[in-house]
Design an enzyme around this catalytic site. Sequence first.
Site, PDB file in Angstrom:
ATOM      1  N   ASN A   8       0.800  -1.387   0.098  1.00 56.00           N
ATOM      2  CA  ASN A   8       0.036  -0.017   0.109  1.00 56.00           C
ATOM      3  C   ASN A   8       0.798   1.178   0.231  1.00 56.00           C
ATOM      4  O   ASN A   8       1.487   1.541   1.054  1.00 56.00           O
ATOM      5  CB  ASN A   8      -0.839  -0.255   1.168  1.00 56.00           C
ATOM      6  CG  ASN A   8      -1.729   1.292   1.411  1.00 56.00           C
ATOM      7  OD1 ASN A   8      -1.930   2.101   0.263  1.00 56.00           O
ATOM      8  ND2 ASN A   8      -2.288   1.353   2.439  1.00 56.00           N
ATOM      9  N   TRP A   9       0.976   1.724  -1.119  1.00 50.16           N
ATOM     10  CA  TRP A   9       1.829   3.042  -1.267  1.00 50.16           C
ATOM     11  C   TRP A   9       1.410   4.318  -0.644  1.00 50.16           C
ATOM     12  O   TRP A   9       1.956   5.250  -0.385  1.00 50.16           O
ATOM     13  CB  TRP A   9       2.346   3.163  -2.615  1.00 50.16           C
ATOM     14  CG  TRP A   9       3.085   2.183  -3.358  1.00 50.16           C
ATOM     15  CD1 TRP A   9       3.676   1.148  -2.608  1.00 50.16           C
ATOM     16  CD2 TRP A   9       3.797   2.123  -4.548  1.00 50.16           C
ATOM     17  NE1 TRP A   9       4.611   0.561  -3.393  1.00 50.16           N
ATOM     18  CE2 TRP A   9       4.537   1.066  -4.675  1.00 50.16           C
ATOM     19  CE3 TRP A   9       3.460   2.908  -5.713  1.00 50.16           C
ATOM     20  CZ2 TRP A   9       5.178   0.864  -5.777  1.00 50.16           C
ATOM     21  CZ3 TRP A   9       4.084   2.678  -7.180  1.00 50.16           C
ATOM     22  CH2 TRP A   9       4.861   1.494  -6.925  1.00 50.16           C
ATOM     23  N   LYS A  10      -0.068   4.277  -0.568  1.00 46.45           N
ATOM     24  CA  LYS A  10      -0.680   5.511   0.128  1.00 46.45           C
ATOM     25  C   LYS A  10      -0.413   6.475  -1.081  1.00 46.45           C
ATOM     26  O   LYS A  10      -0.516   6.374  -2.229  1.00 46.45           O
ATOM     27  CB  LYS A  10      -0.169   5.802   1.577  1.00 46.45           C
ATOM     28  CG  LYS A  10      -0.329   4.486   2.366  1.00 46.45           C
ATOM     29  CD  LYS A  10       0.120   4.804   3.878  1.00 46.45           C
ATOM     30  CE  LYS A  10      -0.153   3.342   4.543  1.00 46.45           C
ATOM     31  NZ  LYS A  10      -0.270   3.695   6.049  1.00 46.45           N
ATOM     32  N   HIS A  98      -9.275   1.544   4.635  1.00 45.26           N
ATOM     33  CA  HIS A  98      -8.407   1.876   5.322  1.00 45.26           C
ATOM     34  C   HIS A  98      -8.607   2.668   6.699  1.00 45.26           C
ATOM     35  O   HIS A  98      -9.552   3.591   6.325  1.00 45.26           O
ATOM     36  CB  HIS A  98      -6.978   2.248   4.475  1.00 45.26           C
ATOM     37  CG  HIS A  98      -5.935   2.264   5.065  1.00 45.26           C
ATOM     38  ND1 HIS A  98      -5.407   3.245   5.900  1.00 45.26           N
ATOM     39  CD2 HIS A  98      -4.621   1.217   5.087  1.00 45.26           C
ATOM     40  CE1 HIS A  98      -4.049   2.857   6.333  1.00 45.26           C
ATOM     41  NE2 HIS A  98      -3.687   1.832   5.767  1.00 45.26           N
ATOM     42  N   GLU A 170      -5.469  -4.091  10.791  1.00 49.50           N
ATOM     43  CA  GLU A 170      -4.577  -3.254  10.953  1.00 49.50           C
ATOM     44  C   GLU A 170      -4.700  -2.168  12.173  1.00 49.50           C
ATOM     45  O   GLU A 170      -5.521  -1.608  12.047  1.00 49.50           O
ATOM     46  CB  GLU A 170      -4.352  -2.133   9.889  1.00 49.50           C
ATOM     47  CG  GLU A 170      -3.977  -2.831   8.499  1.00 49.50           C
ATOM     48  CD  GLU A 170      -3.342  -1.937   7.433  1.00 49.50           C
ATOM     49  OE1 GLU A 170      -2.362  -2.445   6.925  1.00 49.50           O
ATOM     50  OE2 GLU A 170      -3.954  -0.724   7.473  1.00 49.50           O
ATOM     51  N   GLY A 176       2.710   2.791  10.821  1.00 52.93           N
ATOM     52  CA  GLY A 176       3.495   3.772  10.586  1.00 52.93           C
ATOM     53  C   GLY A 176       4.382   4.122  11.818  1.00 52.93           C
ATOM     54  O   GLY A 176       4.888   5.253  11.814  1.00 52.93           O
ATOM     55  N   SER A 216       3.549  -1.640  10.662  1.00 52.79           N
ATOM     56  CA  SER A 216       4.858  -1.581  10.863  1.00 52.79           C
ATOM     57  C   SER A 216       5.381  -3.071  10.659  1.00 52.79           C
ATOM     58  O   SER A 216       6.087  -3.604  11.392  1.00 52.79           O
ATOM     59  CB  SER A 216       5.111  -1.177  12.335  1.00 52.79           C
ATOM     60  OG  SER A 216       4.852   0.178  12.559  1.00 52.79           O
ATOM     61  N   GLY A 237       2.882  -0.833   4.490  1.00 54.54           N
ATOM     62  CA  GLY A 237       2.980   0.417   4.155  1.00 54.54           C
ATOM     63  C   GLY A 237       4.396   1.025   3.769  1.00 54.54           C
ATOM     64  O   GLY A 237       4.877   0.598   2.501  1.00 54.54           O
ATOM     65  N   GLY A 238       4.915   1.455   4.837  1.00 51.95           N
ATOM     66  CA  GLY A 238       6.579   2.000   4.546  1.00 51.95           C
ATOM     67  C   GLY A 238       7.396   1.080   3.706  1.00 51.95           C
ATOM     68  O   GLY A 238       8.249   1.357   2.936  1.00 51.95           O
TER      69      GLY A 238
END
Length: 256
Positions: A8-10, A98, A170, A176, A216, A237-238
């Site tokens: 998920n690149w957001k 999300h 999540e 994050g 995370s 994510g990150g």
Amino acid sequence: MTKIFIANWKMNKSRAEAAEFFSRFSVHMQSDAPVSGARVIVCPPYLALDTFAHFQESLSGVELGAQNVHGAKSGAFTGEVSVPMLAELNVSAVILGHSERYQHFGETPENVRARATAALEGGLTAVVCVGEREADYRAGRSEEVVLDMLRRSLPPPSTHGIGSLVIAYEPVWAIGTGLAATAEVAQSIHAAIRGELKEQLGDAVGEALPILYGGSVTPDNIAGYTAERDIAGALVGGASLDPDKFFDLITRGSKR
Ligand code: 13P
């Protein structure tokens, strides 16, 4: 069970940066065999979706996903995108509900249910997110909050394509922050989600649906999650923004 890894690149990466990622990622995907059993889905921002088309051959095992979709096929919904529009770009999956959609854009579970139903009926994999906030976690109310959210956002059992539903747990406090839920904590919530899915959708469907963990996740902690019975993979994510890191994560997470 096939492991699933979703990037998920957001709201990150321009089209040029997406092309750079795909180019580098395709080198990994072509040269290394260990991930051949995994399902890998990359969800860029809408504007970079068609950048993927240039890499379709070299990324033949990788699927394209979107980060949201509207429940109607077309109409007066300024700023929204529909299922047929995504399908035209070979999108096969979509993330729905999300926590950032809830937090910043007024998303509700009922709305997520409508969107997820439309996505499934349109032939997409619908990744429905659930998760509790920090205050609920601290108060020991995680399971209660998550199951309530799940009940309210779950598409009806009669939905065509219900077998293509994926749930992502999540916890909001883990997104994050670097404060990942332990594999044990995640597994216990996943088991509760599994029980609820069986109750709502029947034993066979409920037992088969993949439940992913997100919050995370890194190459260093992924194997702990995927070793658990009810954790089928991760929503990342990150750590999904760097092609080397994301590939490392997939490799470590799909080892038996
Ligand atoms: P991080 O992996 O950056 O914590 O984000 C998780 C997430 O929100 C994926 O949807």
